[in-house]
Design a protein around this motif. Structure first.
Motif, mmCIF file in Angstrom:
data_model
loop_
_atom_site.group_PDB
_atom_site.id
_atom_site.type_symbol
_atom_site.label_atom_id
_atom_site.label_comp_id
_atom_site.label_asym_id
_atom_site.label_seq_id
_atom_site.Cartn_x
_atom_site.Cartn_y
_atom_site.Cartn_z
ATOM 1 N N ARG A 1 30.484 35.919 33.383
ATOM 2 C CA ARG A 1 30.273 36.179 31.963
ATOM 3 C C ARG A 1 30.260 37.681 31.693
ATOM 4 O O ARG A 1 29.663 38.454 32.438
ATOM 5 N N LEU A 2 30.938 38.082 30.634
ATOM 6 C CA LEU A 2 30.960 39.490 30.259
ATOM 7 C C LEU A 2 29.825 39.795 29.288
ATOM 8 O O LEU A 2 29.520 38.997 28.407
ATOM 9 N N SER B 1 31.290 48.888 33.333
ATOM 10 C CA SER B 1 30.568 48.598 34.572
ATOM 11 C C SER B 1 29.290 47.805 34.331
ATOM 12 O O SER B 1 28.570 47.489 35.275
ATOM 13 N N GLY B 2 28.998 47.496 33.071
ATOM 14 C CA GLY B 2 27.839 46.666 32.754
ATOM 15 C C GLY B 2 26.513 47.375 32.852
ATOM 16 O O GLY B 2 25.636 46.941 33.608
ATOM 17 N N TYR C 1 32.595 44.514 26.643
ATOM 18 C CA TYR C 1 33.617 44.402 25.609
ATOM 19 C C TYR C 1 33.782 45.748 24.888
ATOM 20 O O TYR C 1 34.905 46.178 24.604
ATOM 21 N N VAL C 2 32.660 46.394 24.623
ATOM 22 C CA VAL C 2 32.700 47.718 23.994
ATOM 23 C C VAL C 2 33.443 48.696 24.896
ATOM 24 O O VAL C 2 34.265 49.498 24.437
ATOM 25 N N PHE D 1 39.483 46.703 35.420
ATOM 26 C CA PHE D 1 40.342 45.722 36.093
ATOM 27 C C PHE D 1 39.517 44.814 37.007
ATOM 28 O O PHE D 1 39.793 43.612 37.110
ATOM 29 N N THR D 2 38.502 45.372 37.666
ATOM 30 C CA THR D 2 37.627 44.555 38.507
ATOM 31 C C THR D 2 36.900 43.520 37.663
ATOM 32 O O THR D 2 36.815 42.343 38.033
ATOM 33 N N VAL D 3 36.381 43.956 36.522
ATOM 34 C CA VAL D 3 35.650 43.054 35.629
ATOM 35 C C VAL D 3 36.563 41.959 35.079
ATOM 36 O O VAL D 3 36.180 40.785 35.010
ATOM 37 N N LEU D 4 37.783 42.331 34.706
ATOM 38 C CA LEU D 4 38.727 41.343 34.182
ATOM 39 C C LEU D 4 39.095 40.298 35.229
ATOM 40 O O LEU D 4 39.207 39.108 34.923
ATOM 41 N N LEU D 5 39.277 40.743 36.473
ATOM 42 C CA LEU D 5 39.585 39.804 37.553
ATOM 43 C C LEU D 5 38.403 38.871 37.816
ATOM 44 O O LEU D 5 38.587 37.672 38.054
#
Length: 275
Positions: free
Chosen positions: A253-254, A131-132, A259-260, A241-245
């Protein structure tokens, strides 16, 4: 099979949140939420006739209604928290909602092997980091309270969903939507409409509404056929899945923490599924 239903739920929830978030950038979030809840109710009513799940009891109705109220309160806290600009505080904490239904299930008699418990812990950590999280700028009291309010609302809602889903997954989710529909209609009357949403937004709204209900139904079947604790943990992986979309379609940008989170989540799922 239960784990697959739970992961499907996470994928559907993540997709629903992604598309709902895109629409909410142009229209009031409460209007988007209201319209999609009504669409979800219609889709759920259709599923009742398709599945033949019509044996409604007071337990199912009350569990679904309580889930609807708690879920709505959680969303209010979430949107209010996000509106403060502290997304890196509110989103990660709210993603930990699965701890509540998992704890309820374990207290109620469910048990996990050590390996599965470790897998659940890794998966929850994965949801948090995906979730960042961003705490380097400090944490003010208001978004922190709202974040825990969202987590509490979602967690209690998921607990009531699990209680009803043990008997009737689809009916429980329909009762949940009936409750939110009443609130939605009341808000629409007060606001005199749905904030400018028109036919041009129908495809996106339908996608969000159907995916949201399908996610609830999939999670309900996961609980109905397997461990509530594991189902709730796997279902909570929707932020990934939200982040990947967002990464794939919006080129967002991730952060390194995300990534962790993905690695932790995959590791957790692997342990839960393999042992």
């Amino acid at each position: 099979m239960s784990a697959l239903f739970a992961l499907l739920s996470a994928a559907l929830w993540g997709s629903s949140d992604f598309e709902g978030g895109r629409i909410s950038k142009r229209y009031p979030p409460i209007s988007v939420l209201g319209a999609t809840q009504l669409i979800s109710l219609l889709f759920g009513a259709i599923l009742i006739f398709v599945t033949g799940e019509t044996n409604l009891s007071w337990k199912i109705f009350l569990a679904g209604g309580a889930a609807g109220i708690c879920g709505y309160l959680g969303l209010i806290c979430l949107y209010s928290g996000l509106s403060t600009g502290s997304m890196g505080v509110v989103s990660p904490i709210s993603a930990l909602a699965a701890i509540i239904p998992m704890s309820f299930a374990l207290i109620g008699g469910e048990s996990l092997t050590l390996i599965k418990a470790i897998g659940c812990a890794l998966a929850l950590a994965g949801a948090f980091f995906s979730s960042g999280p961003e705490f380097s700028k400090g944490i003010s009291l208001k978004p922190l309270i709202l974040a825990f309010g969202a987590a509490l609302g979602f967690g209690v809602a998921m607990t009531f969903m699990a209680i009803g889903a043990k008997e009737a997954p689809i009916l429980t989710m329909v009762c949940m939507r009936i409750c939110t529909a009443v609130v939605t209609i009341a808000i629409a009357i007060y606001r005199k409409g749905f904030g400018g949403l028109g036919r041009k937004n129908a495809p996106s709204l339908i996608l969000v509404g159907v995916a949201d209900f399908a996610a609830n139904a999939a999670l309900g079947y996961a609980v109905h056929t397997g461990s509530t604790a594991i189902a709730m943990v796997l279902g909570s992986l929707y932020p990934i899945f939200t982040v990947l979309l967002a990464f794939g379609f919006l080129k967002e940008r991730l952060h390194s923490a995300q990534y962790v989170g993905a690695v932790l989540a995959v590791s957790g799922v692997a342990l839960i599924s393999a042992f």
